[in-house]
Design a protein around this motif. Structure first.
Motif, short mmCIF file in Angstrom:
data_model
loop_
_atom_site.label_atom_id
_atom_site.label_comp_id
_atom_site.label_asym_id
_atom_site.label_seq_id
_atom_site.Cartn_x
_atom_site.Cartn_y
_atom_site.Cartn_z
N THR A 223 13.50 4.46 -40.44
CA THR A 223 14.60 5.08 -39.71
C THR A 223 15.73 5.37 -40.68
OG1 THR A 223 16.11 4.90 -37.83
CG2 THR A 223 15.65 2.87 -39.04
N THR A 224 16.50 6.39 -40.36
CA THR A 224 17.68 6.73 -41.17
C THR A 224 18.94 6.15 -40.57
OG1 THR A 224 17.88 8.82 -39.96
CG2 THR A 224 16.64 8.86 -42.04
N MET A 225 18.83 5.48 -39.44
CA MET A 225 19.99 4.87 -38.78
C MET A 225 20.40 3.61 -39.55
SD MET A 225 18.52 5.36 -34.93
CE MET A 225 20.01 5.07 -34.01
N SER A 226 21.69 3.45 -39.78
CA SER A 226 22.18 2.29 -40.54
C SER A 226 22.19 1.04 -39.66
CB SER A 226 23.58 2.56 -41.08
OG SER A 226 24.52 2.57 -40.02
N LEU A 227 22.10 -0.12 -40.31
CA LEU A 227 22.16 -1.38 -39.56
C LEU A 227 23.50 -1.55 -38.86
CD1 LEU A 227 20.37 -4.11 -41.72
CD2 LEU A 227 19.71 -3.21 -39.50
N ALA A 228 24.58 -1.09 -39.49
CA ALA A 228 25.91 -1.20 -38.87
C ALA A 228 25.94 -0.41 -37.56
CB ALA A 228 26.97 -0.68 -39.83
N MET A 229 25.42 0.78 -37.57
CA MET A 229 25.40 1.60 -36.36
C MET A 229 24.46 1.01 -35.31
SD MET A 229 24.14 4.42 -34.39
CE MET A 229 22.65 4.78 -35.20
N LEU A 230 23.32 0.52 -35.76
CA LEU A 230 22.36 -0.08 -34.83
C LEU A 230 22.92 -1.31 -34.14
CD1 LEU A 230 19.14 0.27 -37.01
CD2 LEU A 230 19.58 1.43 -34.84
N THR A 231 23.60 -2.19 -34.89
CA THR A 231 24.14 -3.42 -34.28
C THR A 231 25.28 -3.13 -33.31
OG1 THR A 231 25.55 -3.77 -36.20
CG2 THR A 231 23.46 -4.96 -36.15
N GLU A 232 25.98 -2.02 -33.51
CA GLU A 232 27.05 -1.65 -32.57
C GLU A 232 26.50 -0.98 -31.33
OE1 GLU A 232 29.83 0.79 -34.63
OE2 GLU A 232 30.43 -0.81 -36.01
N THR A 233 25.31 -0.40 -31.44
CA THR A 233 24.76 0.40 -30.35
C THR A 233 23.72 -0.34 -29.51
OG1 THR A 233 25.08 2.33 -31.76
CG2 THR A 233 23.72 2.64 -29.82
N PHE A 234 22.91 -1.18 -30.16
CA PHE A 234 21.77 -1.76 -29.47
C PHE A 234 21.84 -3.29 -29.41
CE2 PHE A 234 20.30 2.27 -31.34
CZ PHE A 234 20.01 2.94 -30.16
N LYS A 235 21.21 -3.86 -28.36
CA LYS A 235 21.19 -5.31 -28.17
C LYS A 235 20.32 -5.98 -29.22
CE LYS A 235 21.87 -5.51 -23.19
NZ LYS A 235 21.32 -5.97 -21.92
N THR A 236 20.83 -7.05 -29.79
CA THR A 236 20.01 -7.84 -30.71
C THR A 236 19.12 -8.78 -29.91
OG1 THR A 236 21.74 -9.50 -30.94
CG2 THR A 236 21.70 -7.73 -32.59
N TYR A 237 18.11 -9.30 -30.57
CA TYR A 237 17.12 -10.17 -29.92
C TYR A 237 17.09 -11.48 -30.69
CZ TYR A 237 12.89 -11.04 -27.16
OH TYR A 237 11.97 -11.52 -26.26
#
Length: 155
Positions: A75-89
């Motif tokens: 994926t080209t999505m950054s971890l910073a963007m992912l953690t702000e957008t999606f629920k962690t598990y």
């Protein structure tokens, strides 16, 4: 003489049965799902799964068990963007894949999750009854997906 024949027959039957069981467990039920899988992660605000940007997806699944799904992608999505957008598990535990599906190394993924080198996200809750899809992303964009039991069956 007839005892030898019976003994040879039993040994040959056991070898054939063992080979068949081995093949059935590791190869027979898996299907390539690389082309027809839509990868989603659960949005932290809406609580609904959303399709994420990914490429180079390789995946396997089987109808015989909901836990047999495994996937590898980038994926080209950054971890910073992912953690702000999606629920962690929190309780992510990757399950081993068959040895021939070599892009998915459960022990490496699990060690990276424990060390904080990768982050696990909730892909989809109850993708099947009592089973969640979990997605782990590394900082370099490598991603891995698998199914694992949620609290309904894990306790």
């Amino acid at each position: 003489m007839s005892g030898k024949i019976i003994g040879i027959f039993i040994v040959i039957t056991a070898l054939i049965a063992g080979a068949a069981l081995y093949w059935l467990q590791l190869y027979a039920y898996y299907d390539d799902v690389s082309l027809n899988t839509e990868l989603r992660m659960t949005n932290v605000v809406t609580g609904e799964p959303e399709v994420v940007l990914y490429e180079n997806f390789q995946g396997i699944d089987a109808d015989s068990s909901p836990l047999r799904f495994r996937g590898c992608f980038t994926t080209t999505m950054s971890l910073a963007m992912l953690t702000e957008t999606f629920k962690t598990y929190e309780q992510a535990t990757p399950l081993t894949a068959p040895g021939w599906f070599d892009c998915f190394d459960a022990s490496q993924i699990g060690a990276a999750l424990e060390a904080g080198e990768a982050i696990a996200f909730l892909g989809e809750r109850d993708i099947q009854d009592g089973v969640d899809r979990v997605v782990a992303i590394f900082p370099d964009g490598r991603g891995y997906a698998w199914h694992q039991l949620n609290e309904k069956y894990s306790e």
